[in-house]
Every structure is written in structure tokens, then in C-alpha cells.
Design an enzyme around this catalytic site. Structure first.
Site, PDB file in Angstrom:
ATOM      1  N   GLY A  17       0.751  -1.240   0.000  1.00 33.82           N
ATOM      2  CA  GLY A  17       0.000   0.000   0.000  1.00 33.82           C
ATOM      3  C   GLY A  17       0.782   1.291   0.000  1.00 33.82           C
ATOM      4  N   GLU A  74       3.926  -6.641   1.277  1.00 31.56           N
ATOM      5  CA  GLU A  74       3.425  -6.977  -0.066  1.00 31.56           C
ATOM      6  C   GLU A  74       3.327  -5.761  -0.966  1.00 31.56           C
ATOM      7  OE1 GLU A  74       0.297 -10.628   0.830  1.00 31.56           O
ATOM      8  OE2 GLU A  74      -0.386  -8.567   0.894  1.00 31.56           O
ATOM      9  N   PRO A  75       4.426  -5.138  -1.323  1.00 28.41           N
ATOM     10  CA  PRO A  75       4.333  -3.955  -2.171  1.00 28.41           C
ATOM     11  C   PRO A  75       4.048  -4.306  -3.629  1.00 28.41           C
ATOM     12  CG  PRO A  75       6.631  -4.494  -1.742  1.00 28.41           C
ATOM     13  CD  PRO A  75       5.809  -5.489  -0.967  1.00 28.41           C
ATOM     14  N   ARG A 104       2.469  -1.371  -6.181  1.00 32.90           N
ATOM     15  CA  ARG A 104       2.638  -0.067  -6.827  1.00 32.90           C
ATOM     16  C   ARG A 104       4.020   0.536  -6.587  1.00 32.90           C
ATOM     17  NH1 ARG A 104      -2.033   3.147  -7.206  1.00 32.90           N
ATOM     18  NH2 ARG A 104      -2.806   1.821  -5.556  1.00 32.90           N
ATOM     19  N   ARG A 118      -7.407   4.512 -14.363  1.00 35.93           N
ATOM     20  CA  ARG A 118      -7.289   5.082 -13.014  1.00 35.93           C
ATOM     21  C   ARG A 118      -7.866   6.500 -12.892  1.00 35.93           C
ATOM     22  NH1 ARG A 118      -3.593   5.868 -10.227  1.00 35.93           N
ATOM     23  NH2 ARG A 118      -4.356   4.936  -8.306  1.00 35.93           N
ATOM     24  N   TYR A 140     -10.758   6.354 -10.116  1.00 38.73           N
ATOM     25  CA  TYR A 140     -10.379   6.895  -8.805  1.00 38.73           C
ATOM     26  C   TYR A 140     -10.176   8.406  -8.808  1.00 38.73           C
ATOM     27  CZ  TYR A 140      -8.814   2.004  -8.743  1.00 38.73           C
ATOM     28  OH  TYR A 140      -8.732   0.652  -8.885  1.00 38.73           O
ATOM     29  N   CYS A 180     -15.163   6.681 -27.028  1.00 41.20           N
ATOM     30  CA  CYS A 180     -16.435   7.322 -27.326  1.00 41.20           C
ATOM     31  C   CYS A 180     -17.176   7.757 -26.094  1.00 41.20           C
ATOM     32  CB  CYS A 180     -17.293   6.349 -28.116  1.00 41.20           C
ATOM     33  SG  CYS A 180     -17.062   6.597 -29.846  1.00 41.20           S
ATOM     34  N   GLU A 181     -16.541   8.472 -25.204  1.00 46.98           N
ATOM     35  CA  GLU A 181     -17.293   9.076 -24.109  1.00 46.98           C
ATOM     36  C   GLU A 181     -16.538  10.253 -23.511  1.00 46.98           C
ATOM     37  OE1 GLU A 181     -17.516   5.173 -21.827  1.00 46.98           O
ATOM     38  OE2 GLU A 181     -17.251   6.603 -20.204  1.00 46.98           O
ATOM     39  N   TYR A 232      -1.013  -0.882 -12.277  1.00 50.85           N
ATOM     40  CA  TYR A 232      -2.463  -0.890 -12.500  1.00 50.85           C
ATOM     41  C   TYR A 232      -2.875  -0.176 -13.792  1.00 50.85           C
ATOM     42  CZ  TYR A 232      -2.221  -2.308  -7.600  1.00 50.85           C
ATOM     43  OH  TYR A 232      -1.898  -2.946  -6.431  1.00 50.85           O
TER      44      TYR A 232
HETATM   45  N1  LLP Z   1      -1.670  -6.929  -0.769  1.00 50.14           N
HETATM   46  C1  LLP Z   1      -3.002  -7.057  -0.919  1.00 50.14           C
HETATM   47  C2  LLP Z   1      -3.709  -8.083  -0.177  1.00 50.14           C
HETATM   48  C3  LLP Z   1      -3.675  -6.197  -1.796  1.00 50.14           C
HETATM   49  O1  LLP Z   1      -4.982  -6.319  -1.933  1.00 50.14           O
HETATM   50  C4  LLP Z   1      -2.956  -5.221  -2.514  1.00 50.14           C
HETATM   51  C5  LLP Z   1      -3.642  -4.330  -3.437  1.00 50.14           C
HETATM   52  C6  LLP Z   1      -1.569  -5.150  -2.331  1.00 50.14           C
HETATM   53  C7  LLP Z   1      -0.962  -6.017  -1.442  1.00 50.14           C
HETATM   54  C8  LLP Z   1      -0.702  -4.185  -3.068  1.00 50.14           C
HETATM   55  O2  LLP Z   1      -1.013  -2.846  -2.851  1.00 50.14           O
HETATM   56  P1  LLP Z   1      -0.053  -1.722  -3.467  1.00 50.14           P
HETATM   57  O3  LLP Z   1       1.282  -1.846  -2.790  1.00 50.14           O
HETATM   58  O4  LLP Z   1       0.046  -1.956  -4.920  1.00 50.14           O
HETATM   59  O5  LLP Z   1      -0.750  -0.470  -3.152  1.00 50.14           O
HETATM   60  N2  LLP Z   1      -6.370  -0.831  -8.804  1.00 50.14           N
HETATM   61  C9  LLP Z   1      -6.065   0.069  -7.711  1.00 50.14           C
HETATM   62  C10 LLP Z   1      -5.306  -0.580  -6.617  1.00 50.14           C
HETATM   63  C11 LLP Z   1      -6.010  -1.743  -5.986  1.00 50.14           C
HETATM   64  C12 LLP Z   1      -5.130  -2.452  -5.038  1.00 50.14           C
HETATM   65  C13 LLP Z   1      -5.692  -3.726  -4.607  1.00 50.14           C
HETATM   66  N3  LLP Z   1      -4.892  -4.438  -3.685  1.00 50.14           N
HETATM   67  C14 LLP Z   1      -5.314   1.286  -8.254  1.00 50.14           C
HETATM   68  O6  LLP Z   1      -5.104   1.376  -9.458  1.00 50.14           O
HETATM   69  O7  LLP Z   1      -4.952   2.171  -7.498  1.00 50.14           O
END
Ligand code: LLP
Length: 420
Positions: free
Chosen positions: A247, A281-282, A284, A321, A325, A350-351, A379
Site C-alpha cells: 500500500g 506486499e508492495p 505499486r 485510473r 479513482y 467514445c465518451e 495498474y
Molecule cells: N496486498 C493485498 C492483499 C492487496 O490487496 C494489494 C492491493 C496489495 C498487497 C498491493 O497494494 P499496493 O502496494 O500496490 O498499493 N487498482 C487500484 C489498486 C487496488 C489495489 C488492490 N490491492 C489502483 O489502481 O490504485
């Protein structure tokens, strides 16, 4: 390879560099280079739109995570959240760097295994894993399944007795981020609320519960909630593994100042007990800033006193995105960075909502220009679609001046491949 600290893209007078991949620079021809490759040339060679990654950037961030943990504790695992960029070349690269891998579906599991991830290094997530997915995990010898519901406990005990599992806890902590990507709060489809955790642990008979898991959400800049997380999980019971999720936010705009990986790891470890293995668990923060999307400008529509629309040859099919969001992005012309023409970057769908970026400043954009949007590495490819039957873009990996296509562009033939 440039270190994160040496990460300075441009000389004085140019926009802030931290949104672009490490090692990016403006070359002698005045064009932006990613991984030593001139983006105007990349556009000519591979066409547009295209996702272009600096391989060394992904490596550097993976290593920054490993180094940050190594400097602080002995037992840890950095688990790549592959949903951010589930691409075989990325899986390979990160397996090679020594990361573990989080998959959230049978498809991601298939890709991770195919790219050579050792099954015992894989963590399977999902709030509604199917029998087929659990069987696939069992047959592949997946190291850990992250239990998400009471129903799943029963299902997994039937399908894979003896499986090592973590229990996903919804800790009731919600950092500030977009509601769609916030997961730590009580009102969540994921995991077990704190009140349900004892009952879940009691219910487990045929599985080996080795740890607890929590993921607070995504694109988070505020580290304070992470400081309490390990303590909160450790308070539930003593288990060998504590997985604190992912996250960490990244810079999408020039004004964004996310915390460093080191500060994030500090926060994760702030309340962590010494005698457990800490996992994070990175997703992004490993791949997000490593990638840019290049487009070709097709039309420029000036509405006097209202707005200038710069339309590119992609849009919501390659980057959802902004629409989903309200995510904000920067944009530059690949051979004329900076500028003061206030522009709205529109896609070709088309929007009217197909707007990639608002109020960015470009240098007098014209049809034919190559437009670069930084920070699209996470993403973007992952959530791409075929809306308006637009073939999805290729993925290009750049390193030391060499560009290689690791995913080819879709063709019109691909669009009918599944017709029966
Ligand atoms: N671990 C779990 C259980 C997760 O559900 C996620 C993301 C991560 C790790 C990794 O999170 P990160 O480090 O990438 O922030 N589509 C959305 C993001 C959805 C994330 C879902 N889970 C976007 O484009 O911002």
C-alpha cells in the site's frame, strides 16, 4: 545503476523528476530517455500507445525493499503484489531479485508459475477463491493460502488438508486514501473482523495456521497506521509469520511527496516483535514509477477561453485510473518538456469521461507529437481493456539503451480469437 538518491532526471528549470523512472534524462537531442532509450525513437519503432518501463528502476526498488529490511531485521520476506503489473517479464525479473509473490486469482497464479516463481514462494489471496483456484494452488504446491472467510476454511479443509495458511484480518484501521482502494476498515468484503478472528482460529482443524495478514489499503502516504499494525496482529496470538500487506503510495504528480521505502519499512517494524518473520506486499511502489505510457497526439482542439483538448491515441482502455479513482497524472511532450499551454489530455474513446489528465502544461502541442505520461507502471497494463475494440498496447522494457518488447501489441485478429 542510479540509486534512488541519485534519482534526478533533469537539470534546473525542468519539472520535478521523481515521478519518472530512475535514470531518466533529457538527451542531447532534447528528448526524454527512459532506460537509455529515446522515447521518440521508441514510439517510431514500437508504435503508440505503449507502456515503457525502465528495467533498472524496478530492480532498484525491489532492492531498496530488500536492503531496508536486511539492514533492520534478519527474518523477512518481500512479497511482490503482482496485481499491480502481472506481466511475465516482471515476474521473472522480481523472482530473480529474490522476492516472493502474491497472486489474487488463478490467472495470476498461472502467470507467476509460468514465469518461474517457486510455488513455495507464492501467497494466494482472494475473498472468493473458487474450488478450481484452491485445487490449482494445491496441485502446484503453493506455499501459503491467505484465508479470507469462514466458507473458505471449510472449502480449503476439504480440498487441501494440511495446507499452510495465513488468516486475513481486517484490523479496523483505515488510512486516508480513495474509498475504492481502502481495505483495512471494518466494513470490508475482505478478511475477518477482529471480533470474528478468535472464532475463525478455533474453526481451523485441518489446516496449518502459520501467520496473520492485514492489508490497510493502497496509495497511502500516512505511515502512522502502519506503526501499530504489527503490534495489533501480534496481540491476536503468537504465529511465526506476520504479513503487513502493501500500500505504500507513489508520486503521480510533481507535487506528490510519498514517504521513502526506508521510512515505510521503519514504520512496519516499529511495533513488530523480534521473534517472527515480517512480510510486506508492495505492488505499486515497486513498479509504479518504473513505467510511463507514450501516446501520439492526434488532434488539438482549442475552445477559446474554455479549454484546449489534446487528444491521444489511447485513453481509458490503457489507463482506467483517472476515471475510476479520479487519479491525477502529469504529461509532457517527449521532445519538448515543460511549456505553458494549459491542456486537458483526452483519450480517443467514445465518451466524454475519457480524460487522462486535466490542467497539465505542455509546450505548444501539435498533431504528431509524442506525449509521455509518467507513473503509469502500476495498474495500467493490469487493468487495460478492449473498450471500443481497441487493441491493448505492448510493454517495452528498456535498459542501458536497449529496448525489448516483452508483450506485443494486440492485433485486430486477437480481437476475434475467442469467437466460437
Ligand atoms: N496486498 C493485498 C492483499 C492487496 O490487496 C494489494 C492491493 C496489495 C498487497 C498491493 O497494494 P499496493 O502496494 O500496490 O498499493 N487498482 C487500484 C489498486 C487496488 C489495489 C488492490 N490491492 C489502483 O489502481 O490504485
Amino acid at each position: 545503476m542510479a540509486s534512488l538518491e541519485e534519482h534526478s532526471l533533469m537539470s534546473a528549470g525542468q519539472p520535478a523528476a521523481h515521478v519518472f523512472p530512475i535514470g531518466s534524462r533529457i538527451n542531447e537531442a532534447g528528448r526524454l530517455e527512459i532506460g537509455g532509450c529515446d522515447l521518440v525513437e521508441i514510439a517510431e519503432t514500437f508504435g503508440t500507445p505503449a507502456y515503457v518501463y525502465a528495467e533498472d528502476d524496478i530492480r532498484a526498488r525491489a532492492r531498496a525493499y530488500l536492503d531496508a529490511f536486511r539492514a533492520r531485521i534478519e527474518r523477512f520476506e518481500v512479497v511482490y503484489a503482482s496485481k499491480a503489473f502481472p506481466c511475465t517479464a516482471a515476474f521473472r525479473l522480481l523472482a530473480g531479485e529474490g522476492l516472493s509473490c502474491d497472486v489474487a486469482s488463478g490467472g495470476e497464479l498461472h502467470l507467476a508459475l509460468g514465469a518461474g516463481f517457486a510455488p513455495e514462494r507464492i501467497y494466494l489471496h482472494g475473498n472468493n477463491k473458487s474450488d478450481a483456484e484452491l485445487e490449482q494452488a494445491r496441485d502446484a504446491g503453493v506455499g501459503h493460502v491467505v484465508l479470507d472467510s469462514f466458507d473458505e476454511i471449510d472449502r480449503l479443509e476439504r480440498i487441501a488438508p494440511g495446507q499452510r495458511v495465513l488468516l486475513r484480518v481486517t484490523p479496523g484501521i483505515s488510512p486516508s486514501t480513495h474509498a475504492f482502494i481502502s481495505t483495512g476498515q471494518v466494513d470490508s468484503k475482505f478478511g475477518f473482523g477482529m471480533d470474528d478472528v478468535p472464532r475463525a482460529i478455533e474453526r481451523i482443524r485441518e489446516l496449518e495456521l502459520v501467520g496473520l495478514h492485514a492489508h490497510l489499503g493502497s496509495q497511502i502516504f500516512d505511515l502512522e497506521p502502519y506503526e501499530r499494525l504489527a503490534e495489533l496482529l501480534a496481540g491476536i496470538g503468537r504465529y511465526p509469520l506476520l504479513n503487513l500487506g502493501g500500500g505504500l503510495g507513489i508520486a503521480y504528480t510533481y507535487d506528490d511527496r510519498p514517504p521513502s521505502i526506508e521510512d515505510y519499512v521503519d514504520a512496519l517494524l516499529e511495533s513488530a516483535p523480534d521473534d517472527v518473520t515480517i512480510l510486506c506486499e508492495p505492488g505499486r511502489s515497486i513498479v509504479g514509477n518504473a513505467g510511463v505510457t507514450i501516446y501520439r497526439v492526434g488532434t488539438v482542439k482549442r475552445i477559446p477561453d474554455v479549454r484546449t483538448y489534446v487528444a491521444v491515441d489511447g485513453g481509458m482502455s490503457d489507463n482506467l485510473r483517472p476515471m475510476l479513482y479520479g487519479a491525477r497524472y502529469e504529461a509532457e511532450l517527449a521532445d519538448r518538456l515543460g511549456g505553458d499551454t494549459l491542456c486537458t489530455i483526452a483519450g480517443k474513446h467514445c465518451e466524454s469521461g475519457d480524460i487522462l489528465a486535466r490542467d497539465v502544461r505542455l509546450d505548444d502541442p501539435r498533431p504528431g507529437d509524442v506525449l509521455v505520461m509518467p507513473a503509469t507502471g502500476a495498474y495500467g497494463h493490469a487493468m487495460a481493456s478492449n473498450y471500443n475494440a481497441i487493441p491493448r498496447p505492448p510493454v517495452i522494457f528498456c535498459r542501458d539503451g536497449d529496448a525489448r518488447e516483452v508483450v506485443r501489441r494486440e492485433t485486430f485478429e486477437d480481437l476475434t480469437l475467442r469467437d466460437v
